[in-house]
Design an enzyme around this catalytic site. Structure first.
Site, PDB file in Angstrom:
ATOM      1  N   ASP A 187      -1.524 -13.245   1.759  1.00  0.00           N
ATOM      2  CA  ASP A 187      -2.003 -12.075   2.496  1.00  0.00           C
ATOM      3  C   ASP A 187      -2.517 -12.587   3.836  1.00  0.00           C
ATOM      4  O   ASP A 187      -3.691 -12.932   3.981  1.00  0.00           O
ATOM      5  CB  ASP A 187      -3.104 -11.352   1.714  1.00  0.00           C
ATOM      6  CG  ASP A 187      -3.573 -10.099   2.448  1.00  0.00           C
ATOM      7  OD1 ASP A 187      -2.931  -9.733   3.456  1.00  0.00           O
ATOM      8  OD2 ASP A 187      -4.570  -9.491   2.018  1.00  0.00           O
ATOM      9  N   ASP A 236       2.375   1.939   3.341  1.00  0.00           N
ATOM     10  CA  ASP A 236       3.318   0.982   3.942  1.00  0.00           C
ATOM     11  C   ASP A 236       4.736   1.502   3.689  1.00  0.00           C
ATOM     12  O   ASP A 236       5.653   1.204   4.447  1.00  0.00           O
ATOM     13  CB  ASP A 236       3.246  -0.410   3.285  1.00  0.00           C
ATOM     14  CG  ASP A 236       1.882  -1.055   3.423  1.00  0.00           C
ATOM     15  OD1 ASP A 236       1.155  -0.709   4.370  1.00  0.00           O
ATOM     16  OD2 ASP A 236       1.548  -1.907   2.572  1.00  0.00           O
ATOM     17  N   GLU A 261     -10.768  -6.665  -5.171  1.00  0.00           N
ATOM     18  CA  GLU A 261     -10.631  -7.712  -4.144  1.00  0.00           C
ATOM     19  C   GLU A 261     -11.888  -7.737  -3.281  1.00  0.00           C
ATOM     20  O   GLU A 261     -12.100  -6.859  -2.447  1.00  0.00           O
ATOM     21  CB  GLU A 261      -9.399  -7.421  -3.284  1.00  0.00           C
ATOM     22  CG  GLU A 261      -9.239  -8.427  -2.165  1.00  0.00           C
ATOM     23  CD  GLU A 261      -7.955  -8.215  -1.356  1.00  0.00           C
ATOM     24  OE1 GLU A 261      -7.035  -7.534  -1.835  1.00  0.00           O
ATOM     25  OE2 GLU A 261      -7.904  -8.730  -0.232  1.00  0.00           O
ATOM     26  N   GLU A 313      -9.682 -13.726  -2.278  1.00  0.00           N
ATOM     27  CA  GLU A 313      -8.855 -14.092  -1.115  1.00  0.00           C
ATOM     28  C   GLU A 313      -9.543 -15.214  -0.342  1.00  0.00           C
ATOM     29  O   GLU A 313     -10.726 -15.107   0.015  1.00  0.00           O
ATOM     30  CB  GLU A 313      -8.643 -12.866  -0.222  1.00  0.00           C
ATOM     31  CG  GLU A 313      -7.954 -13.236   1.085  1.00  0.00           C
ATOM     32  CD  GLU A 313      -7.468 -12.029   1.878  1.00  0.00           C
ATOM     33  OE1 GLU A 313      -6.987 -11.059   1.263  1.00  0.00           O
ATOM     34  OE2 GLU A 313      -7.570 -12.072   3.111  1.00  0.00           O
ATOM     35  N   HIS A 359       0.884  -1.176   0.000  1.00  0.00           N
ATOM     36  CA  HIS A 359       0.000   0.000   0.000  1.00  0.00           C
ATOM     37  C   HIS A 359       0.915   1.217   0.000  1.00  0.00           C
ATOM     38  O   HIS A 359       1.972   1.188   0.646  1.00  0.00           O
ATOM     39  CB  HIS A 359      -0.828   0.124   1.273  1.00  0.00           C
ATOM     40  CG  HIS A 359      -1.725  -1.023   1.592  1.00  0.00           C
ATOM     41  ND1 HIS A 359      -1.328  -2.094   2.335  1.00  0.00           N
ATOM     42  CD2 HIS A 359      -3.035  -1.224   1.312  1.00  0.00           C
ATOM     43  CE1 HIS A 359      -2.345  -2.927   2.489  1.00  0.00           C
ATOM     44  NE2 HIS A 359      -3.390  -2.423   1.878  1.00  0.00           N
TER      45      HIS A 359
HETATM   46  C1  GCO Z   1      -7.851  -7.208   4.401  1.00  0.00           C
HETATM   47  C2  GCO Z   1      -7.406  -7.228   2.964  1.00  0.00           C
HETATM   48  C3  GCO Z   1      -6.206  -6.375   2.710  1.00  0.00           C
HETATM   49  C4  GCO Z   1      -6.004  -6.160   1.234  1.00  0.00           C
HETATM   50  C5  GCO Z   1      -5.001  -5.105   0.966  1.00  0.00           C
HETATM   51  C6  GCO Z   1      -4.594  -5.008  -0.475  1.00  0.00           C
HETATM   52  O1  GCO Z   1      -8.812  -7.894   4.662  1.00  0.00           O
HETATM   53  O2  GCO Z   1      -7.269  -6.517   5.215  1.00  0.00           O
HETATM   54  O3  GCO Z   1      -7.162  -8.554   2.580  1.00  0.00           O
HETATM   55  O4  GCO Z   1      -5.071  -6.963   3.287  1.00  0.00           O
HETATM   56  O5  GCO Z   1      -5.630  -7.343   0.618  1.00  0.00           O
HETATM   57  O6  GCO Z   1      -5.483  -3.887   1.391  1.00  0.00           O
HETATM   58  O7  GCO Z   1      -5.621  -5.124  -1.327  1.00  0.00           O
HETATM   59 MN    MN Z   2      -6.159  -9.387   0.715  1.00  0.00          MN
END
Ligand code: GCO
Ligand code: MN
Length: 393
Positions: A294, A64, A188, A224, A61
């Protein structure tokens, strides 16, 4: 000369295309009930630590790497440092995203905020980082809904919110095209947390939204595992639907018990069969993107590095088991038997409509009782896979 059978290696290779969000290794273990348990690692240290461990890529990000209110000069200096680390360790920047959720300016959403000024600020923040991401070579730019959702439904029109989200993505698509960046967007999905409900909660919602965009060809999905299971859905099916639609541009892998808060555990720690089948799907369909983890180290960890090694080892271990399943003669025979029905001409007929085919189908005589008699070997198949997984065959 007899050859000794070598033990398959769980060591990650660059060609495995493993990546991590740097926020995962920067995570200090704080949760709503407790403070940090690990010292802070900077974004640069995270990139370096991953690079040193043979990880192929990283995602980040904007904040970050540099603080929200960093000057342009400070931001340039950080980007220069990131590039140096990329050169010396060989790690690539595989995807980037915008933090549109930490600062209270975004407390009621970013692209879906009621306030056009907040929406404009969010789009500007994305534009700035999109340029940096392009410079770092990222080919994927992620839009995770963060705070794009609602807690009080009467106070936010969900139809209007989706239109606002669409406008922002359309605006940014034109921007990327105009800048000639070689980059695709990725939505996402997540069903909830931190909002009670997030817009675009599942892969299906994201795919439906993409079809309505001005440039659907430049937008995909990164499903995810944890987000899917928070919605009580099946990661294999969600990944498969994105893949079948040609929209699987990135993936976020982790572990999660169904229907709970976002646990972000390491990949494959919770449901081995499910993890194996996801890995097998990606292998069978030659998924060419990065396999991005992630997740967070457990709060009890003193540093993130065992977690990093573990995620990659887990993926490789499941890959070995997927290969074993593919090569297992007993399993293959039973799976083939499911397909062997002698109905090939019907499959052809259904595969392409013709008036003659429809006429033939209308007149055909089927015996449903006979169809129902077919023995299906699902108990045996499932048990065979279990025994492969447990190392018993
Ligand atoms: C969460 C998300 C994040 C995103 C990230 C990049 O639930 O916190 O998975 O980790 O993946 O902001 O898209
Ligand atoms: Mn994620």
């Amino acid at each position: 000369m007899a050859t000794k059978q070598s033990k398959p290696s769980l060591k990650p290779r660059r060609r495995d295309k493993f990546a991590f969000g740097i926020w995962c290794v920067m995570n200090q273990g704080a949760d709503p009930f407790g403070v940090a348990t690990r010292p802070q690692i900077t974004g640069l240290e995270a990139v370096k630590g991953l690079g040193k461990r043979g990880v192929y890529g990283f995602e980040y990000h904007d904040n970050d790497l540099w603080p929200l209110k960093a000057s342009a000069a400070k931001q340039r200096a950080v980007v220069k440092d990131v590039k140096r680390i990329m050169r010396t360790t060989g790690i690539r920047c595989t995807a980037a995203t915008t933090n549109l959720f930490t600062h209270p300016a975004f407390k009621d959403g970013a692209f879906t905020s009621h306030d056009p000024k907040v929406r404009a600020y969010a789009v500007q923040k994305a534009m700035v980082n999109i340029d940096v991401a392009a410079e770092l070579g990222a080919r994927v730019y992620i839009f995770w809904g963060g705070r794009e959702g609602a807690d009080v439904d009467i106070a936010k029109d969900p139809v209007e919110a989706l239109k606002r989200f669409r406008d922002c993505i359309n605006f940014l698509s034109e921007y990327v095209l105009e800048q000639k960046h070689r980059m695709v967007f990725s939505i996402e999905p997540k069903p909830n947390e931190p909002r009670s409900d997030t817009y675009l909660p599942t892969a299906g919602h994201a795919l439906a939204m993409i079809a309505t965009l001005d440039h659907p060809e430049m937008v995909g999905v990164n499903p995810e595992t944890a987000h899917i299971k928070m919605a009580g859905l099946n990661p294999l099916h969600e990944f498969a639907q994105c893949l079948e639609a040609g929209k699987l541009v990135d993936i976020h892998l982790n572990g999660q018990k169904p229907l709970r808060y976002d646990q972000d555990m390491s990949f494959g720690c919770d449901n081995p069969k499910e993890a194996l089948l996801v890995v097998k799907l990606l292998k069978d369909y030659a998924y060419a993107g990065t396999k991005t983890f992630d997740a967070h180290p457990y709060r009890t960890e003193a540093d993130p590095w065992d977690f990093v090694e573990r995620c990659m080892r887990a993926y490789k271990a499941y890959e070995i088991k997927a290969e074993q399943a593919d090569a297992d003669a007993t399993l293959c025979r039973m799976l083939e038997q499911l397909e062997r029905t002698g109905g090939a001409s019907w499959a052809r007929l259904l595969g392409a409509y013709s008036a003659a085919g429809a006429e033939k189908l209308r007149k055909a005589k089927f015996n449903p009782d006979k169809l129902a008699k077919r023995k299906l070997l699902y108990e045996q198949i499932d048990q065979r896979l279990t025994e492969i997984l447990l190392g018993l065959v």
